[in-house]
Design a protein around this motif. Structure first.
Motif, PDB file in Angstrom:
ATOM      1  N   CYS A  99       0.953  -1.294  -0.103  1.00  0.00           N
ATOM      2  CA  CYS A  99       0.010   0.004   0.061  1.00  0.00           C
ATOM      3  C   CYS A  99       0.873   1.184   0.019  1.00  0.00           C
ATOM      4  N   HIS A 100       0.082   2.529  -0.449  1.00  0.00           N
ATOM      5  CA  HIS A 100       1.025   3.492  -0.381  1.00  0.00           C
ATOM      6  C   HIS A 100       0.415   4.627   0.675  1.00  0.00           C
ATOM      7  N   LEU A 101       0.748   4.331   2.001  1.00  0.00           N
ATOM      8  CA  LEU A 101       0.280   4.935   3.078  1.00  0.00           C
ATOM      9  C   LEU A 101       0.539   6.601   2.749  1.00  0.00           C
ATOM     10  N   LEU A 146       5.591 -10.691  -7.566  1.00  0.00           N
ATOM     11  CA  LEU A 146       4.986  -9.894  -8.687  1.00  0.00           C
ATOM     12  C   LEU A 146       3.679  -9.266  -7.924  1.00  0.00           C
ATOM     13  N   HIS A 147       3.646  -8.174  -7.647  1.00  0.00           N
ATOM     14  CA  HIS A 147       2.650  -7.318  -7.044  1.00  0.00           C
ATOM     15  C   HIS A 147       1.249  -7.114  -7.701  1.00  0.00           C
ATOM     16  N   CYS A 148       0.398  -6.872  -7.390  1.00  0.00           N
ATOM     17  CA  CYS A 148      -0.964  -6.686  -8.184  1.00  0.00           C
ATOM     18  C   CYS A 148      -1.119  -7.259  -9.176  1.00  0.00           C
ATOM     19  N   THR A 184      -3.746  -4.331  -0.900  1.00  0.00           N
ATOM     20  CA  THR A 184      -4.790  -3.205  -1.661  1.00  0.00           C
ATOM     21  C   THR A 184      -4.104  -2.478  -2.644  1.00  0.00           C
ATOM     22  N   ASP A 185      -2.858  -2.341  -2.553  1.00  0.00           N
ATOM     23  CA  ASP A 185      -2.276  -1.022  -3.429  1.00  0.00           C
ATOM     24  C   ASP A 185      -2.984   0.346  -3.078  1.00  0.00           C
ATOM     25  N   SER A 186      -3.631   0.548  -1.849  1.00  0.00           N
ATOM     26  CA  SER A 186      -4.038   1.754  -1.569  1.00  0.00           C
ATOM     27  C   SER A 186      -3.305   2.639  -1.971  1.00  0.00           C
TER      28      SER A 186
HETATM   29 NI    NI Z   1       1.775   0.083  -5.880  1.00  0.00          NI
END
Ligand code: NI
Length: 259
Positions: A7-9, A154-156, A204-206
Motif C-alpha cells: 500500500c502507499h500510505l 509480482l505485485h498486483c 490493496t495497493d491503496s
Molecule cells: Ni503500488
C-alpha cells in the motif's frame, strides 16, 4: 492475522479520519489489519513517507522508483542500498516494466529495472515487481539480472497463468489485489485459485484499485479483507486460514517475524 502486503500510505485519503494519520491507524488496526508494507514510488517523496510511518511498528517500508514516471530522480544501486539499510526496510521496489502507461523509447525503464534488481541482489532483499503489458520482457530482464537470487513478488498481479507459473519457477511470490473481486476478472480468479497457497500474498495497493463493493472510491488497507474473502471463497477455505497463510508467506518472504 491479516497483512496488507502493498500500500502507499502517504497517499491514502485521510478525510474520513479528520485528516489525522494516527486516527487512520487506530481504525485500520481495529478493522483487524495487523501489518502493512508501505511501498516507495520515488526518491522525492521517500523522506516524508518514512517520517509518516516510522512511529508505527506495524508498518514496514520498501525503497524504489516506480516504472511509470520518467521524470523522477533516477536511483543508482548505491542510493537504493543506502535506503535499504534502514532497519524498517524489508524490500526493493516497486520496480518493473509498464508498457501500458508509458510509451516511446522505454530503455530508461528497462535500465531502471536492472538497477533495482542489482541493488536487491546486493542488499539481499526481495524485489517488489510491477509488470503490465510487458510479460516477456519482464521475465527476460529478471533472468538476465538473476533476479531469482534476490527473490520477491509480482505485485498486483493481472497477468495470465503462464506468467505466474514462470515467476513461481523463479521462486517468486504472486500478490493479488482488489482486482480479483472485479466482475470482469474471471481469468485472474482462475490464476488465484491455482497459485500454491504458500506462494501467495494479498494486498490493496491503496489508495488505488478499491475492491468491489468500494470500486471507484479511495482504497484503504482495511479492504484487504475483501481480497482475502474472495480468494478464500474461490479455494473453498476459511477466510482466517487464507489470511494466516498469506501472513506467514509475508513474514517468510520479507524476513519480518511478527508477533
Ligand atoms: Ni503500488
Amino acid at each position: 492475522m491479516l497483512i496488507d502486503s502493498h500500500c502507499h500510505l502517504d497517499r491514502v485519503d485521510l478525510s474520513p479520519y479528520q485528516n489525522d494519520f494516527s486516527e487512520f491507524m487506530r481504525e485500520t488496526r481495529e478493522a483487524g489489519v495487523d501489518h502493512m508494507l508501505c511501498v516507495s514510488i520515488d526518491l522525492e517523496s521517500y523522506p516524508a513517507m518514512l517520517d509518516l510511518v516510522l512511529p508505527y511498528e506495524d508498518i514496514s517500508v520498501s525503497a524504489g522508483v516506480h516504472p511509470n514516471d520518467f521524470d523522477r530522480r533516477e536511483p543508482d544501486v548505491e542510493a537504493l542500498l543506502e535506503l535499504a539499510s534502514h532497519p524498517r526496510n524489508v524490500a526493493i521496489g516497486e520496480t518493473g516494466l509498464d508498457f501500458f502507461r508509458s510509451e516511446g523509447d522505454l530503455e530508461w525503464q528497462r535500465q531502471r529495472f536492472r538497477v533495482h534488481i542489482q541493488a536487491a541482489r546486493e542488499a539481499g532483499k526481495p524485489l517488489i515487481i510491477h509488470t503490465r503489458d510487458a510479460r516477456e520482457e519482464t521475465l527476460q530482464i529478471m533472468r538476465e539480472e538473476q533476479a531469482e537470487q534476490a527473490g520477491g513478488v509480482l505485485h498486483c498481479f493481472t497477468e495470465n497463468w503462464e506468467m505466474a507459473s514462470a515467476a513461481l519457477d523463479m521462486g517468486f511470490y504472486i500478490s493479488f489485489s482488489g482486482i480479483v473481486t472485479f466482475k470482469n476478472a474471471q481469468e485472474l480468479r482462475d490464476v488465484a485459485a491455482r497459485v500454491p497457497l504458500d506462494r501467495m500474498l494479498i494486498e490493496t495497493d491503496s489508495p488505488y484499485l478499491a475492491p468491489t463493493p468500494y470500486r471507484g472510491k479511495p482504497n484503504e488497507p482495511k479492504y484487504v479483507r475483501r481480497v482475502a474473502e474472495t480468494i478464500a471463497e474461490l479455494r473453498g477455505m476459511e477466510v482466517s486460514d487464507l489470511a494466516n497463510q498469506t501472513a506467514q508467506n509475508f513474514q517468510r518472504l520479507f524476513s519480518t517475524p511478527l508477533k
